[in-house]
Design a protein around this motif. Structure first.
Motif, mmCIF file in Angstrom:
data_model
loop_
_atom_site.group_PDB
_atom_site.id
_atom_site.type_symbol
_atom_site.label_atom_id
_atom_site.label_comp_id
_atom_site.label_asym_id
_atom_site.label_seq_id
_atom_site.Cartn_x
_atom_site.Cartn_y
_atom_site.Cartn_z
ATOM 1 N N THR A 143 0.822 -1.210 0.000
ATOM 2 C CA THR A 143 0.000 0.000 0.000
ATOM 3 C C THR A 143 0.857 1.262 0.000
ATOM 4 O O THR A 143 1.873 1.324 0.695
ATOM 5 N N PRO A 144 0.460 2.279 -0.765
ATOM 6 C CA PRO A 144 1.175 3.559 -0.708
ATOM 7 C C PRO A 144 0.836 4.354 0.543
ATOM 8 O O PRO A 144 1.472 5.376 0.816
ATOM 9 N N TYR A 145 -0.176 3.901 1.304
ATOM 10 C CA TYR A 145 -0.751 4.748 2.346
ATOM 11 C C TYR A 145 -0.540 4.224 3.764
ATOM 12 O O TYR A 145 -1.320 4.540 4.664
ATOM 13 N N ALA A 146 0.501 3.431 3.983
ATOM 14 C CA ALA A 146 0.816 2.976 5.339
ATOM 15 C C ALA A 146 1.398 4.140 6.146
ATOM 16 O O ALA A 146 2.052 5.036 5.601
ATOM 17 N N PHE A 147 1.160 4.121 7.456
ATOM 18 C CA PHE A 147 1.724 5.127 8.365
ATOM 19 C C PHE A 147 2.594 4.444 9.419
ATOM 20 O O PHE A 147 2.596 3.218 9.529
ATOM 21 N N HIS A 148 3.319 5.270 10.179
ATOM 22 C CA HIS A 148 4.265 4.710 11.146
ATOM 23 C C HIS A 148 3.586 3.833 12.184
ATOM 24 O O HIS A 148 4.171 2.862 12.651
ATOM 25 N N TYR A 149 2.325 4.139 12.543
ATOM 26 C CA TYR A 149 1.651 3.301 13.527
ATOM 27 C C TYR A 149 1.243 1.943 12.940
ATOM 28 O O TYR A 149 0.966 1.006 13.676
ATOM 29 N N ASP A 150 1.222 1.829 11.600
ATOM 30 C CA ASP A 150 0.948 0.535 10.977
ATOM 31 C C ASP A 150 2.120 -0.430 11.126
ATOM 32 O O ASP A 150 1.967 -1.643 10.925
ATOM 33 N N LEU A 151 3.283 0.094 11.475
ATOM 34 C CA LEU A 151 4.462 -0.753 11.654
ATOM 35 C C LEU A 151 4.373 -1.616 12.910
ATOM 36 O O LEU A 151 5.283 -2.387 13.193
ATOM 37 N N THR A 152 3.284 -1.491 13.647
ATOM 38 C CA THR A 152 3.048 -2.380 14.786
ATOM 39 C C THR A 152 3.159 -3.842 14.364
ATOM 40 O O THR A 152 3.612 -4.694 15.138
ATOM 41 N N VAL A 153 2.761 -4.160 13.126
ATOM 42 C CA VAL A 153 2.798 -5.551 12.660
ATOM 43 C C VAL A 153 4.217 -6.087 12.539
ATOM 44 O O VAL A 153 4.410 -7.305 12.439
ATOM 45 N N LEU A 154 5.233 -5.211 12.551
ATOM 46 C CA LEU A 154 6.611 -5.689 12.482
ATOM 47 C C LEU A 154 7.007 -6.493 13.713
ATOM 48 O O LEU A 154 8.024 -7.194 13.691
ATOM 49 N N ALA A 155 6.220 -6.403 14.781
ATOM 50 C CA ALA A 155 6.493 -7.267 15.938
ATOM 51 C C ALA A 155 6.458 -8.736 15.531
ATOM 52 O O ALA A 155 7.176 -9.566 16.116
ATOM 53 N N LEU A 156 5.643 -9.071 14.531
ATOM 54 C CA LEU A 156 5.513 -10.473 14.102
ATOM 55 C C LEU A 156 6.822 -11.014 13.520
ATOM 56 O O LEU A 156 7.347 -12.011 14.021
ATOM 57 N N PRO A 157 7.379 -10.411 12.448
ATOM 58 C CA PRO A 157 8.645 -10.954 11.933
ATOM 59 C C PRO A 157 9.799 -10.811 12.911
ATOM 60 O O PRO A 157 10.708 -11.659 12.929
ATOM 61 N N LEU A 158 9.805 -9.757 13.725
ATOM 62 C CA LEU A 158 10.877 -9.615 14.712
ATOM 63 C C LEU A 158 10.883 -10.793 15.682
ATOM 64 O O LEU A 158 11.951 -11.239 16.119
ATOM 65 N N LEU A 159 9.714 -11.313 16.007
ATOM 66 C CA LEU A 159 9.620 -12.472 16.904
ATOM 67 C C LEU A 159 9.798 -13.781 16.142
ATOM 68 O O LEU A 159 10.495 -14.681 16.610
ATOM 69 N N LEU A 218 20.047 -4.913 11.684
ATOM 70 C CA LEU A 218 18.792 -4.693 10.985
ATOM 71 C C LEU A 218 17.614 -4.850 11.940
ATOM 72 O O LEU A 218 16.670 -4.058 11.905
ATOM 73 N N ALA A 219 17.677 -5.852 12.804
ATOM 74 C CA ALA A 219 16.602 -6.066 13.779
ATOM 75 C C ALA A 219 16.442 -4.845 14.682
ATOM 76 O O ALA A 219 15.319 -4.425 14.985
ATOM 77 N N ALA A 220 17.574 -4.265 15.098
ATOM 78 C CA ALA A 220 17.515 -3.081 15.954
ATOM 79 C C ALA A 220 16.877 -1.900 15.211
ATOM 80 O O ALA A 220 16.058 -1.164 15.775
ATOM 81 N N LEU A 221 17.254 -1.719 13.949
ATOM 82 C CA LEU A 221 16.678 -0.631 13.157
ATOM 83 C C LEU A 221 15.178 -0.839 12.933
ATOM 84 O O LEU A 221 14.398 0.111 12.985
ATOM 85 N N LEU A 222 14.788 -2.086 12.682
ATOM 86 C CA LEU A 222 13.370 -2.381 12.503
ATOM 87 C C LEU A 222 12.591 -2.132 13.783
ATOM 88 O O LEU A 222 11.461 -1.634 13.760
ATOM 89 N N TRP A 223 13.183 -2.494 14.913
ATOM 90 C CA TRP A 223 12.525 -2.281 16.208
ATOM 91 C C TRP A 223 12.321 -0.786 16.462
ATOM 92 O O TRP A 223 11.283 -0.368 16.975
#
Length: 374
Positions: free
Chosen positions: A308-324, A336-341
């Protein structure tokens, strides 16, 4: 190192509570210190739901009318340029109506605690150790989502929960994933992955779940609401396309990155489409090959963000999934994990200081990790 990782999350959580509490409580009434609604975008969810309960749900897609409803809820006039519009499809109104059954403050508390609880439950299911859960609860994406009153925790819980059920309960997994119909761009991405991975029952469950919600919204919210939604989509897209650097700095999309660098709107949309297509093909290939569930699921999450072109920073909450899912992170991947976090805050800071949007770069780097055997 492990001892520091146990301490740092506690420090972050304490700072979130102190800063967030001060910012909210030092404002007048239901406005925070910056003059914005307490709960941020939640005011739009509640106001839209109340308009349905008042018998005029189709008016929620009218920016002027929902602005009046929001101001009435807060007991204070919002600035004329305040961007709290309702642009979700009508199935989202079903949930908004339930929220509006409660008084605003009570509903906000229930929304934040409930969605954060689901987020924590999914995190604990993936990695039940105390260190991982602490890092997940201290994740800046969670804080950004809560302070904005957004639905990132719910999206993360539905996407993560559905994928966790996929192997054991495919029908139920599909039903859960179909609840993501309030984020229409997610359904094709998830559906393609399920078909590529030969998860036919889950794909059928997703389709039935999504269609059921569409039919229910047409019956309960009315076809006028669907017409109003369709009419509002071009306007919503134009707002984001021409919003300017302040908004683009918050958006981890390829389109926002191109716009920040001076590219035109067609150029930005074209670049976003190419990156999205590449991500979809890559993720589909991983699901066809049947690589480890952690890599497949993580690639799907990344693709959902890149699509999507319209994601916002609060949508990055889902990155908890791949980080885990991809933990433990080894060698150079730890950086990279630290930067993603840090990314829900980092992309905003870097973009405003340099005019460069790091979001898509970090997401593509994460997709590359999913391609490698670990």
């Amino acid at each position: 190192m492990h001892e520091r990782l146990r301490v740092y999350p506690r420090i972050f959580i304490a700072l979130y509570v102190l800063i967030g509490g001060w910012w909210i409580l030092s404002g007048p009434g239901l406005l925070d210190r910056g003059g914005n609604p307490v709960g941020g975008d939640f005011i739009t969810f509640w106001a839209a739901g109340s308009m349905w309960l008042d018998g005029v749900p189709h008016q929620a897609w009218d920016l002027d009318l929902i602005h009046l409803a929001e101001s009435a809820t807060l007991g204070s006039e919002l600035p004329a340029d305040a961007a709290y519009g309702w642009f979700y499809p009508p199935p989202a109104m079903l949930g908004a109506g339930l929220l509006a059954l409660l008084p605003y403050s009570v509903s906000l508390a229930a929304w934040l605690l409930g969605s954060a609880g689901l987020y924590a439950l999914v995190c604990r299911t993936i990695r039940p150790d105390a260190l991982s859960l602490g890092l997940a609860l201290a994740f800046p994406g969670l804080f950004q989502n809560l302070i904005h009153g957004q639905n990132g925790c719910l999206t993360m819980a539905l996407l993560g929960g559905g994928l966790l059920l996929l192997e054991r309960r495919p029908w139920l997994a599909g039903v859960v994933l179909g609840l993501l119909v309030y984020k229409p761009h997610l359904l094709p991405v998830v559906g393609i992955a399920l078909v590529a991975g030969r998860h036919g029952r889950a794909a059928l469950g997703l389709g039935l779940s999504a269609v059921s919600l569409v039919v229910a919204s047409a019956a309960l919210v009315g076809m006028d609401s669907w017409f109003a939604f369709v009419d509002a989509v071009p306007f919503a897209m134009s707002i984001v396309d021409h919003a300017g650097p302040e908004w683009w700095s918050k958006m981890p999309s390829t389109a926002a990155a191109v716009r920040l660098l001076g590219g035109s709107s067609p150029m930005a949309q074209g670049a976003n489409a190419l990156v999205a297509l590449g991500a979809v093909v890559t993720t589909g290939w991983l699901w066809v090959r049947g690589v480890s569930t952690e890599r497949r699921y993580s690639a799907l999450v990344v693709t959902a963000l890149l699509a999507t072109p319209y994601a916002f920073h609060y949508d990055l909450t889902v990155l908890a999934l791949p980080l885990l899912w991809l933990a433990p992170w080894n060698g150079r991947e730890r950086g990279l994990a630290a930067l993603l976090w840090l990314s829900p805050v980092l992309i905003l800071v870097v973009a405003r200081l340099t005019g460069v949007q790091l979001g898509p770069v970090l997401l593509l780097a994460l997709l590359a990790v999913c391609l490698r055997e670990r």
